[in-house]
Scaffold this motif. Structure first.
Motif, PDB file in Angstrom:
ATOM      1  N   LEU A   1     -15.534  36.944 -54.651  1.00 10.78           N
ATOM      2  CA  LEU A   1     -16.910  36.592 -54.308  1.00 10.78           C
ATOM      3  C   LEU A   1     -17.116  36.271 -52.828  1.00 10.78           C
ATOM      4  CD1 LEU A   1     -17.920  34.225 -57.246  1.00 10.78           C
ATOM      5  CD2 LEU A   1     -19.156  36.272 -56.533  1.00 10.78           C
ATOM      6  N   TYR A   2     -16.053  35.975 -52.108  1.00 13.05           N
ATOM      7  CA  TYR A   2     -16.228  35.450 -50.756  1.00 13.05           C
ATOM      8  C   TYR A   2     -17.044  36.407 -49.895  1.00 13.05           C
ATOM      9  CZ  TYR A   2     -15.621  32.334 -46.977  1.00 13.05           C
ATOM     10  OH  TYR A   2     -15.899  31.436 -45.976  1.00 13.05           O
ATOM     11  N   PRO A   3     -18.073  35.914 -49.185  1.00 14.40           N
ATOM     12  CA  PRO A   3     -18.373  34.570 -48.708  1.00 14.40           C
ATOM     13  C   PRO A   3     -19.290  33.749 -49.623  1.00 14.40           C
ATOM     14  CG  PRO A   3     -19.902  36.048 -47.672  1.00 14.40           C
ATOM     15  CD  PRO A   3     -18.986  36.891 -48.550  1.00 14.40           C
ATOM     16  N   VAL A   4     -19.456  34.181 -50.844  1.00 21.09           N
ATOM     17  CA  VAL A   4     -20.257  33.413 -51.796  1.00 21.09           C
ATOM     18  C   VAL A   4     -19.362  32.392 -52.482  1.00 21.09           C
ATOM     19  CG1 VAL A   4     -21.571  33.562 -53.960  1.00 21.09           C
ATOM     20  CG2 VAL A   4     -21.927  35.263 -52.154  1.00 21.09           C
TER      21      VAL A   4
ATOM     22  N   PHE B   1     -23.054  43.099 -50.845  1.00 22.57           N
ATOM     23  CA  PHE B   1     -21.636  43.183 -50.491  1.00 22.57           C
ATOM     24  C   PHE B   1     -20.757  42.664 -51.629  1.00 22.57           C
ATOM     25  CE2 PHE B   1     -17.801  41.156 -48.776  1.00 22.57           C
ATOM     26  CZ  PHE B   1     -17.150  42.291 -48.324  1.00 22.57           C
ATOM     27  N   VAL B   2     -21.190  41.609 -52.301  1.00 22.49           N
ATOM     28  CA  VAL B   2     -20.389  41.008 -53.377  1.00 22.49           C
ATOM     29  C   VAL B   2     -20.892  41.421 -54.768  1.00 22.49           C
ATOM     30  CG1 VAL B   2     -19.589  39.068 -51.977  1.00 22.49           C
ATOM     31  CG2 VAL B   2     -21.681  38.835 -53.344  1.00 22.49           C
ATOM     32  N   ARG B   3     -21.591  42.534 -54.852  1.00 23.26           N
ATOM     33  CA  ARG B   3     -22.188  43.011 -56.101  1.00 23.26           C
ATOM     34  C   ARG B   3     -21.194  43.010 -57.264  1.00 23.26           C
ATOM     35  NH1 ARG B   3     -22.298  47.668 -58.968  1.00 23.26           N
ATOM     36  NH2 ARG B   3     -24.223  48.128 -60.088  1.00 23.26           N
ATOM     37  N   GLU B   4     -20.053  43.661 -57.085  1.00 22.44           N
ATOM     38  CA  GLU B   4     -19.056  43.780 -58.155  1.00 22.44           C
ATOM     39  C   GLU B   4     -18.594  42.403 -58.639  1.00 22.44           C
ATOM     40  OE1 GLU B   4     -14.456  45.278 -58.663  1.00 22.44           O
ATOM     41  OE2 GLU B   4     -15.667  46.290 -57.156  1.00 22.44           O
ATOM     42  N   ALA B   5     -18.379  41.484 -57.711  1.00 23.36           N
ATOM     43  CA  ALA B   5     -17.913  40.142 -58.078  1.00 23.36           C
ATOM     44  C   ALA B   5     -19.010  39.344 -58.779  1.00 23.36           C
ATOM     45  CB  ALA B   5     -17.421  39.398 -56.836  1.00 23.36           C
ATOM     46  N   LEU B   6     -20.262  39.486 -58.325  1.00 23.45           N
ATOM     47  CA  LEU B   6     -21.361  38.788 -59.002  1.00 23.45           C
ATOM     48  C   LEU B   6     -21.529  39.303 -60.427  1.00 23.45           C
ATOM     49  CD1 LEU B   6     -23.981  38.533 -56.116  1.00 23.45           C
ATOM     50  CD2 LEU B   6     -22.760  36.631 -57.201  1.00 23.45           C
ATOM     51  N   ILE B   7     -21.391  40.598 -60.620  1.00 20.55           N
ATOM     52  CA  ILE B   7     -21.460  41.169 -61.971  1.00 20.55           C
ATOM     53  C   ILE B   7     -20.292  40.663 -62.806  1.00 20.55           C
ATOM     54  CG2 ILE B   7     -21.297  43.315 -63.302  1.00 20.55           C
ATOM     55  CD1 ILE B   7     -22.928  44.637 -60.968  1.00 20.55           C
TER      56      ILE B   7
ATOM     57  N   LYS C   1     -18.869  37.823 -62.572  1.00 19.92           N
ATOM     58  CA  LYS C   1     -19.132  36.426 -62.913  1.00 19.92           C
ATOM     59  C   LYS C   1     -20.310  36.265 -63.878  1.00 19.92           C
ATOM     60  CE  LYS C   1     -19.330  31.883 -62.612  1.00 19.92           C
ATOM     61  NZ  LYS C   1     -18.471  31.076 -63.459  1.00 19.92           N
ATOM     62  N   PHE C   2     -21.429  36.924 -63.588  1.00 15.89           N
ATOM     63  CA  PHE C   2     -22.672  36.649 -64.307  1.00 15.89           C
ATOM     64  C   PHE C   2     -23.157  37.774 -65.206  1.00 15.89           C
ATOM     65  CE2 PHE C   2     -22.984  34.019 -60.377  1.00 15.89           C
ATOM     66  CZ  PHE C   2     -22.983  32.768 -60.984  1.00 15.89           C
ATOM     67  N   GLY C   3     -22.610  38.984 -65.054  1.00 17.56           N
ATOM     68  CA  GLY C   3     -23.032  40.111 -65.888  1.00 17.56           C
ATOM     69  C   GLY C   3     -24.046  41.013 -65.197  1.00 17.56           C
ATOM     70  N   GLN C   4     -24.159  42.236 -65.704  1.00 12.96           N
ATOM     71  CA  GLN C   4     -25.048  43.246 -65.119  1.00 12.96           C
ATOM     72  C   GLN C   4     -26.514  42.844 -65.210  1.00 12.96           C
ATOM     73  OE1 GLN C   4     -23.987  46.349 -63.545  1.00 12.96           O
ATOM     74  NE2 GLN C   4     -26.094  46.117 -62.825  1.00 12.96           N
ATOM     75  N   ALA C   5     -26.955  42.303 -66.353  1.00 15.07           N
ATOM     76  CA  ALA C   5     -28.368  41.937 -66.518  1.00 15.07           C
ATOM     77  C   ALA C   5     -28.765  40.875 -65.485  1.00 15.07           C
ATOM     78  CB  ALA C   5     -28.631  41.442 -67.937  1.00 15.07           C
ATOM     79  N   TRP C   6     -27.903  39.884 -65.272  1.00 14.97           N
ATOM     80  CA  TRP C   6     -28.176  38.849 -64.273  1.00 14.97           C
ATOM     81  C   TRP C   6     -28.302  39.484 -62.895  1.00 14.97           C
ATOM     82  CZ3 TRP C   6     -25.991  37.120 -59.776  1.00 14.97           C
ATOM     83  CH2 TRP C   6     -26.395  35.868 -59.299  1.00 14.97           C
ATOM     84  N   TYR C   7     -27.375  40.395 -62.555  1.00 13.98           N
ATOM     85  CA  TYR C   7     -27.415  41.026 -61.228  1.00 13.98           C
ATOM     86  C   TYR C   7     -28.672  41.872 -61.066  1.00 13.98           C
ATOM     87  CZ  TYR C   7     -26.193  43.288 -56.913  1.00 13.98           C
ATOM     88  OH  TYR C   7     -26.235  43.716 -55.619  1.00 13.98           O
ATOM     89  N   ASP C   8     -29.056  42.594 -62.111  1.00 13.28           N
ATOM     90  CA  ASP C   8     -30.279  43.411 -62.041  1.00 13.28           C
ATOM     91  C   ASP C   8     -31.488  42.522 -61.745  1.00 13.28           C
ATOM     92  OD1 ASP C   8     -28.737  45.649 -62.600  1.00 13.28           O
ATOM     93  OD2 ASP C   8     -29.337  45.732 -64.718  1.00 13.28           O
ATOM     94  N   GLU C   9     -31.537  41.351 -62.386  1.00 10.30           N
ATOM     95  CA  GLU C   9     -32.627  40.416 -62.130  1.00 10.30           C
ATOM     96  C   GLU C   9     -32.544  39.865 -60.705  1.00 10.30           C
ATOM     97  OE1 GLU C   9     -34.699  36.476 -64.123  1.00 10.30           O
ATOM     98  OE2 GLU C   9     -33.178  37.558 -65.262  1.00 10.30           O
ATOM     99  N   LEU C  10     -31.317  39.618 -60.229  1.00  6.56           N
ATOM    100  CA  LEU C  10     -31.132  39.154 -58.852  1.00  6.56           C
ATOM    101  C   LEU C  10     -31.701  40.174 -57.868  1.00  6.56           C
ATOM    102  CD1 LEU C  10     -29.730  37.012 -56.929  1.00  6.56           C
ATOM    103  CD2 LEU C  10     -27.819  38.616 -56.866  1.00  6.56           C
ATOM    104  N   GLU C  11     -31.470  41.446 -58.116  1.00 11.70           N
ATOM    105  CA  GLU C  11     -32.008  42.487 -57.228  1.00 11.70           C
ATOM    106  C   GLU C  11     -33.533  42.462 -57.199  1.00 11.70           C
ATOM    107  OE1 GLU C  11     -30.003  46.233 -58.309  1.00 11.70           O
ATOM    108  OE2 GLU C  11     -29.041  46.019 -56.344  1.00 11.70           O
TER     109      GLU C  11
END
Length: 189
Positions: free
Chosen positions: A123-126, A162-168, A170-180
């Motif tokens: 995740l870094y720098p997150v 940049f940290v897309r793969e790591a955020l997914i 951690k939180f899943g694809q649906a969460w990342y889609d909403e983040l976008e």
């Protein structure tokens, strides 16, 4: 800050840019600092399980540190983290020329293990901070990453992408889609 489910996300993930520039920083985030990489309770079990498979990918100093301290240690702040070699670099660090790389990730790339590396590294720098009712998702700014900020700005890559793969992870694809969607709304204001 933006609420997203049970997370609170810093707008810095949308507004700041970042792309690791290993040529410039030489992997300093794995070498500098006064603590190892944070590891979760689940990851402690994974580190125990995979150590014998990761061991051949590590330097002698790293193997010795892990065998003396364990595959993870309790840090000064009471949280679990990767062990260090003589209080310096992470015990899982390997070097390619003058660049610090992750020995766990090397084992993963070679198919020796099915786990890439600790989530905190991925995740870094997150940085993620778990609270009772929510999880904070923040940008950790560190001067050694100034080249990554410059390269990210040049390439126009926001941190969350940049940290897309790591955020997914951690939180899943649906969460990342909403983040976008949240990022797009925020950036178009």
């Amino acid at each position: 800050m933006f609420e997203l489910g049970k997370t609170v996300v810093s707008e810095a993930l949308f507004e700041s840019h970042f792309v690791c520039d290993l040529q410039a920083c030489k992997g300093a985030c794995c070498v500098d600092g006064n603590a190892g990489a944070p590891v979760s309770e689940e990851e402690r079990g994974i580190l125990e399980r995979i150590y014998t498979k990761v061991r051949p990918f590590l330097r002698k100093e790293g193997r010795e540190a892990i065998e003396a301290q364990g595959p993870y240690v309790k840090g000064e702040d009471g949280d679990w983290e990767t062990p260090l070699i003589d209080g310096n670099e992470c015990a899982y660090v390997v070097f390619s020329g003058d660049k610090a790389l992750c020995g766990i990730e090397a084992a993963y790339r070679e198919g020796a293990v099915d786990w890439k590396k600790p989530l905190s590294c991925h995740l870094y720098p997150v940085r993620i901070r778990e609270y009772t009712a929510l999880t904070a998702v923040n940008y950790h700014q560190w001067h050694i990453c100034d080249p990554a900020c410059s390269l990210g700005e040049e390439l126009k890559v926001p941190i969350y992408k940049f940290v897309r793969e790591a955020l997914i992870r951690k939180f899943g694809q649906a969460w990342y889609d909403e983040l976008e969607l949240v990022a797009a709304r925020h950036l178009n204001q």
